[in-house]
Enzyme design. Structure first.
Site, PDB file in Angstrom:
ATOM      1  CE  LYS A  20      -3.895   2.062   2.574  1.00 20.62           C
ATOM      2  NZ  LYS A  20      -4.792   1.886   3.746  1.00 20.62           N
ATOM      3  CB  SER A  96      -8.074   3.679   2.965  1.00 21.81           C
ATOM      4  OG  SER A  96      -7.158   3.054   3.845  1.00 21.81           O
ATOM      5  CB  SER A 120      -8.469   0.868   5.937  1.00 24.95           C
ATOM      6  OG  SER A 120      -9.168   2.079   6.061  1.00 24.95           O
TER       7      SER A 120
END
Length: 374
Positions: A20, A96, A120
């Site tokens: 990420k 997210s 997330s």
């Protein structure tokens, strides 16, 4: 498919993993998928989790896309593009860690790392039909991960099956006992939380509990709604502290700009009340786990809305009603794909364990995984 922001050429034959874009990779900028950080300098060194993965033979395939600044639940990003939901391209991929879940679900990588501050990892995992683990708070190093200061955020893995999730945890969490994570869970006891969820998801969870063959009982955590609200208060305060200055750049997406401005109004009194709720809810979860190895409940109360609904302003905040409380308390929590009767879509089965018992959570998840595949 916009799951990647940057792609790298793997340097060897090992399994592949995406990282990420809030996690530092030496020589590459960490931009958190935001135009406001487009000119960020390359990271000087790897985040601890990246170094540990490389040492364990994992091959980094690239930086995964995400909801801007990790502050949103839809996964929609008009700057870097919106990752595809592998289960249904018309639906949101969740946020997210949208790119991480999407890439795993599409089979582009063997695993991915995400971060989970208010659901997330588990939210996108449930949306995209993959497994995702939020470890016990503090179990996995966050050095080299943005934001630097947090009481909620955890780095954790996505995978298509629990054995790969366990392999990632064995790499990024020194002291993680792989043998415990792969041990039989046949004698374990589960407490099924009574929560509000779509009837089809509730029925699927009941069926999964029956299929598991594990001893079970029902429990109510009456502090869950307060913990959800308190989690929102804390994430607003901490995200404002970390990224609020970026409002001045004028380069944020409209949704981020509005929510960061609202987050900046969080009062000290509200934060103090949230901390009192944190203490009460944590104690309640701990008490429930004295009589069960894990708690089980849906990951999300309903299937993800469509991209068009999200763009039309349909609220998604209730998506995190069943996941955000466990960021506040710090317990490990895993989302496992949950088949729905008469549907090609899968929902999420959430498994919450005692603090530090991430291995037991994984073992019970593997037990459910086998039972649901039978």
């Amino acid at each position: 498919m916009t799951g990647f922001i940057d792609t790298f050429t793997p340097g060897g034959p090992g399994p592949t993993i995406a990282i990420k874009d809030t996690i530092d990779i030496a020589g590459h900028p960490t931009r958190a998928a935001s135009r406001a950080l487009a000119d960020a300098p390359p990271a000087a060194q790897h985040a601890d989790v990246v170094r540990l993965l490389l040492d364990a033979g994992w091959q980094i395939a690239g930086k995964a896309n995400m909801h801007e600044l990790a502050f949103g639940m839809t996964g929609i990003n008009d700057y870097t593009g919106t990752p595809v939901n592998p289960q249904d391209a018309t639906r949101i991929p969740g946020g997210s860690s949208s790119g991480s879940a999407s890439l795993v679900g599409l089979g582009a990588v063997d695993a991915a790392l995400g971060t989970d501050t208010g659901g997330s990892i588990r939210g996108p995992a449930a949306c995209c039909g993959v497994a995702g683990l939020k470890p016990t708070f503090g179990r996995v190093s966050r050095r080299g991960v943005a934001p630097a200061d947090t009481t909620l955020d955890c780095v954790g893995p996505f995978a298509r099956e629990i054995r790969t999730l366990v392999a990632v945890m064995a790499a990024i969490a020194p002291g993680f006992e792989r043998a415990q994570a792969e041990a039989s869970a046949a004698g374990c006891t589960i407490a099924q939380l009574a929560v509000d969820a779509d009837p089809a998801i509730a029925a699927a969870l009941d069926a999964a509990v029956r299929a598991s063959g594990l001893r079970s009982h029902t429990v109510v955590l009456d502090e869950m709604p307060a913990a959800f609200a308190a989690g929102l208060t804390v994430i607003n305060a901490e995200t404002s502290r970390a990224f609020g200055h970026l409002v001045e750049t004028g380069k944020l997406g409209a949704d981020l700009d509005a929510r960061l401005r609202t987050a900046a109004t969080t009062t000290p009194a509200a934060l103090a009340e949230a901390e009192a709720v944190r203490a009460r809810f944590t104690a309640q979860v701990d008490a429930a786990l004295e009589h069960a190895d894990v708690l089980v409940l849906p990951t999300l109360p309903a299937l993800p809305i469509t991209l068009q609904q999200a763009r039309d302003g349909v609220s998604v905040i209730a998506m995190s009603s069943l996941i955000r409380p466990f960021n506040l308390s710090g317990h490990p929590a895993l989302s496992l794909p949950l088949p729905l009767a008469g549907s090609r879509l899968k929902a999420g089965l959430q498994i919450v364990g005692r603090k530090g018992a991430d291995e037991r959570v994984c073992a019970i998840a593997a037990h459910f995984e086998a039972a649901l595949a039978a």
